[in-house]
Structure formats: C-alpha cells, structure tokens
Design a protein around this motif. Sequence first.
Motif: not given
Length: 150
Positions: A58-60, A75-78, A101-102
């Motif tokens: 969560r901190d990260i 933009t982001l790919v998890i 969840e992220a």
Amino acid sequence: TGTVMAGPESSEGIQGKPANGRLAADDAVAKTTPPKGTYRFRNIHFAFDRYDLSPEARDILRNHAKRLLKEETYTLVIEGHCDERGTTEYNLALGQRRALEAMRYLTDLGVEPGRIKTISYGEEMPLHDGHNEAAWAANRRGHFVVTLQN
C-alpha cells in the motif's frame, strides 16, 4: 521532472533506458545508482496464495499514485505474477486478481481507471528460476510497466 523507470528489482537500484516509447529498466546496469530525480515504479509483493495488499505494498502504491497524478501523460500496465506452485490456470487467475487489486487501490487514490490496464502472466515470467521460498517470494509480485500517452 525526473526519469521514470519500471523493471526488475535490485536493492542496489536500477538505471532506466527508454526503448520503443516504453520506460523500462536495463538489466545490464541494474547495479548502478539511479540518477537524482529518478522515480522507480517498484514491484509490490504478495504472500503465498494471496492477493490482498500488505501495508508495504500500500505504501508503494501510494507513491505510485502520487507520481501518476502528477504526470498525467503516463499510462500503466499492471502485470500480475505468481510463483511456480499451483496449476497454470490457477496461477493465471491469481495473477489477475493481484493486478486488479493493485489497480483498485490506485483508482481509489484518484488515478483514472482509463490510464491503467492489467494482465496476468501467472507463473510464466519468473524473476528467479530457483525452487525455494526466496525465489518464490520474489516471483509473487505486481510489476508496473509505464508508457507515455501520445
């Protein structure tokens, strides 16, 4: 603004290198110290057979959200990853739950959902090929690939 990197973890830092519009880490220089002003999208890690976020994760993610809110062209790919234990199908589903969840946490912090995609690689892209708890723990991760919007 500083450089943005995503890529393999190293306790000694990583040096980023743009490739095809994708901001990623360069394994060849993984033992160098990142330049001043660099932000690294660090991996988050998960407990065995779990997809809930630890306090450290969560901190990260809070730090990632701050950066994403500041840099609106990112933009982001998890990517959701698992260790080798379990069936291929189970690990693909678990990796997807980890990535989602992220993503949920980032969107709860204000990041626009349209800027984030998820994918699961299950056990197919391990960071470490070992067959022990240390390798498995490193492989149970959420990895972040950052790109610039056109």
